[in-house]
Design a protein around this motif. Structure first.
Motif, PDB file in Angstrom:
ATOM      1  N   UNK A   1      30.051  49.747  -0.715  1.00 42.48           N
ATOM      2  CA  UNK A   1      29.698  50.865  -1.582  1.00 42.48           C
ATOM      3  C   UNK A   1      28.385  51.492  -1.175  1.00 42.48           C
ATOM      4  N   UNK A   2      28.042  52.579  -1.837  1.00 39.37           N
ATOM      5  CA  UNK A   2      26.759  53.239  -1.612  1.00 39.37           C
ATOM      6  C   UNK A   2      26.553  54.308  -2.684  1.00 39.37           C
ATOM      7  N   UNK A   3      25.315  54.678  -2.905  1.00 36.15           N
ATOM      8  CA  UNK A   3      24.970  55.785  -3.792  1.00 36.15           C
ATOM      9  C   UNK A   3      25.577  55.647  -5.192  1.00 36.15           C
ATOM     10  N   UNK A   4      25.641  54.405  -5.675  1.00 34.58           N
ATOM     11  CA  UNK A   4      26.156  54.187  -7.021  1.00 34.58           C
ATOM     12  C   UNK A   4      27.663  54.152  -7.125  1.00 34.58           C
TER      13      UNK A   4
ATOM     14  N   UNK B   1      27.217  49.128  -3.965  1.00 32.43           N
ATOM     15  CA  UNK B   1      26.990  50.354  -4.707  1.00 32.43           C
ATOM     16  C   UNK B   1      25.531  50.568  -5.058  1.00 32.43           C
ATOM     17  N   UNK B   2      24.719  49.517  -4.930  1.00 29.15           N
ATOM     18  CA  UNK B   2      23.288  49.626  -5.210  1.00 29.15           C
ATOM     19  C   UNK B   2      22.538  50.371  -4.115  1.00 29.15           C
ATOM     20  N   UNK B   3      23.151  50.541  -2.953  1.00 32.34           N
ATOM     21  CA  UNK B   3      22.462  51.197  -1.836  1.00 32.34           C
ATOM     22  C   UNK B   3      22.037  52.593  -2.244  1.00 32.34           C
TER      23      UNK B   3
ATOM     24  N   UNK C   1      19.203  46.247 -12.491  1.00 37.13           N
ATOM     25  CA  UNK C   1      20.491  46.852 -12.815  1.00 37.13           C
ATOM     26  C   UNK C   1      21.471  45.779 -13.267  1.00 37.13           C
ATOM     27  N   UNK C   2      22.444  46.205 -14.042  1.00 36.24           N
ATOM     28  CA  UNK C   2      23.511  45.292 -14.431  1.00 36.24           C
ATOM     29  C   UNK C   2      24.316  44.919 -13.196  1.00 36.24           C
ATOM     30  N   UNK C   3      24.677  43.643 -13.093  1.00 32.32           N
ATOM     31  CA  UNK C   3      25.499  43.190 -11.987  1.00 32.32           C
ATOM     32  C   UNK C   3      26.967  43.393 -12.271  1.00 32.32           C
ATOM     33  N   UNK C   4      27.819  42.826 -11.385  1.00 30.81           N
ATOM     34  CA  UNK C   4      29.258  43.039 -11.525  1.00 30.81           C
ATOM     35  C   UNK C   4      29.941  41.925 -12.295  1.00 30.81           C
ATOM     36  N   UNK C   5      29.141  41.005 -12.889  1.00 32.96           N
ATOM     37  CA  UNK C   5      29.679  40.006 -13.794  1.00 32.96           C
ATOM     38  C   UNK C   5      28.891  40.089 -15.102  1.00 32.96           C
TER      39      UNK C   5
ATOM     40  N   UNK D   1      19.696  35.141  -5.121  1.00 30.73           N
ATOM     41  CA  UNK D   1      20.650  35.234  -4.029  1.00 30.73           C
ATOM     42  C   UNK D   1      20.762  36.685  -3.540  1.00 30.73           C
ATOM     43  N   UNK D   2      20.828  36.855  -2.212  1.00 31.28           N
ATOM     44  CA  UNK D   2      21.069  38.173  -1.633  1.00 31.28           C
ATOM     45  C   UNK D   2      22.466  38.651  -2.018  1.00 31.28           C
ATOM     46  N   UNK D   3      22.566  39.872  -2.481  1.00 34.98           N
ATOM     47  CA  UNK D   3      23.850  40.436  -2.917  1.00 34.98           C
ATOM     48  C   UNK D   3      24.123  41.741  -2.172  1.00 34.98           C
ATOM     49  N   UNK D   4      24.295  41.646  -0.880  1.00 31.42           N
ATOM     50  CA  UNK D   4      24.558  42.838  -0.091  1.00 31.42           C
ATOM     51  C   UNK D   4      23.275  43.583   0.240  1.00 31.42           C
TER      52      UNK D   4
END
Length: 404
Positions: A60-63, A274-276, A283-287, A306-309
């Motif tokens: 992902x990128x730009x949200x 998507x955070x890029x 920010x809220x994560x995906x869980x 932990x690194x997340x992308x």
């Protein structure tokens, strides 16, 4: 219509040239010094023209995110993919394997059949769902049922476009799935794996040919067992993805990589989420309950650290390798474009600037930002005229209030 793109620095397939790159009917028709040979001339001066980037690992990128917590509505999914492709063009990406959730494979496949207003979908990448190792400061949560029916559904949804599946080959019961994907012409990658050297080498002997984000979430080099990393770097049958943001892998380790294995065997990836492109903050994560922090250095970190992308595109990594490691731009562009095109069988018309190939290229500034991007000779991004491409809904839905 023959359009010429004039630059003092064109990263041609066999070196950096000065001149006019001629584009006709979406393909590169020649390289000339004579402006009279073209109907329209675009002069970019001393800005560099590089081959369009082929990112084979991008969530992902730009949200706009394609992995983690995604909508189940196919129409929403497709619109997300379209915005994502447009945003990728702003980073010099012309070809991409969207790295998507299993539930999005069908939608990505259907968007791939459309005429894109951004990067082109060259195939689909599924990182998982069968992964094991979580890396530093990660918390193991296991893996979903190892189901051949799931694998069949992934191939069916991909409609011939599922090109890459990453998995941990040591997971019990995974061998029939490996054999099935290979029988369907899907390339397999060794990913998020706890296997040591001998186990990794056995997986490569079975038919796995790619190392996912080499060095990350794999067992490292040790003087008694050189681990999964050592297997990836020393096995001549393995193509190595590599994140060059300087955060996932230190620049000193990257230098070691390229001494052990020739750069022609590496494919630069972003592993962006998507955070890029998001501002520094939380920010809220995906869980549920998960928090992701985007740091000033560019890390995307979970609440466990932990690194997340990555938050940095491949173009940023190109700048790192050229400016900080002193690597030739021609070599680095091959890693970002031609090497993945060769690995996935499209180098006859993609991956480099050469006569007869598709006119996929980016004009970049000296600070490694895309000025404009072209796909098959058609401009799909222009920094001067494009609006802010970041997803406005991302701020509303994902940004936490304590960032203020």
């Amino acid at each position: 219509m023959r359009t010429g793109f004039k630059s003092e620095r064109i990263v041609w397939e066999d070196g950096i040239r000065s001149g006019i790159m001629v584009v006709e009917d979406g393909r590169i028709a020649g390289l000339t010094e004579n402006a009279d040979e073209v109907d329209n001339l675009v002069d970019v001066g001393f800005s560099r023209i590089i081959p369009g980037i082929f990112d084979t690992h991008n969530h992902g990128t730009h949200g706009y995110g394609l992995s983690g917590q995604v909508s189940e509505d196919p129409q929403v999914q497709k619109q997300t993919v379209r915005h994502y492709l447009k945003a990728l063009a702003s980073q010099g990406v012309t070809s991409v394997f969207p790295t998507c959730a299993v539930s999005m494979i069908r939608s990505v496949s259907e968007v791939a059949d459309e005429v894109s207003d951004g990067a082109q979908i060259a195939g689909i990448h599924s990182e998982g769902p069968w992964l094991n190792r979580v890396g530093e400061k990660g918390i193991k949560t296991g893996w979903p049922e190892v189901s051949l029916d799931t694998a069949r559904k992934m191939v069916e949804d991909g409609q011939g476009k599922l090109k890459l599946v990453a998995l941990a080959p040591e997971i019990p019961g995974i061998d029939p799935i490996i054999d099935y994907f290979l029988s369907q012409g899907v390339t397999l990658a060794n990913a998020h794996s706890d296997n040591q050297y001998e186990q990794a080498m056995a997986a490569y002997a079975r038919g796995i040919t790619v190392a996912t984000h080499t060095g990350n979430v794999m067992t490292g080099l040790h003087h008694r067992d050189i681990g999964g990393l050592g297997a990836a770097l020393t096995n001549d049958a393995v193509e190595c993805e590599v994140i060059c943001d300087g955060l996932h892998v230190s620049l000193d380790m990257l230098k070691l990589y390229f001494k052990i294995k020739d750069p022609s065997r590496f494919m630069m990836i972003s592993d962006c989420s998507g955070m890029a492109g998001a501002p520094v903050g939380k920010y809220r994560g995906w869980h549920p309950g998960m928090v992701i922090s985007v740091t000033p250095e560019g890390f995307c970190l979970s609440d466990t650290g932990r690194l997340c992308g990555s938050s940095k595109p491949v173009l940023y990594g190109i700048g790192n390798l050229v400016e900080k490691l002193g690597m030739p731009l021609t070599t680095v562009c091959q890693m970002a474009s031609l090497n993945p095109a060769r690995t996935y069988g499209i180098a006859d018309h993609k991956g480099s600037l050469a006569i007869g190939k598709d006119a996929d290229f980016a004009v970049i500034s000296d600070d490694y930002q895309a000025i404009c991007t072209y796909v098959m000779g058609r401009k799909v991004y222009d920094r001067q005229t494009s609006p802010d491409l970041f997803n406005p809904e991302f701020y509303r839905q994902m940004r936490l209030e304590d960032n203020a």
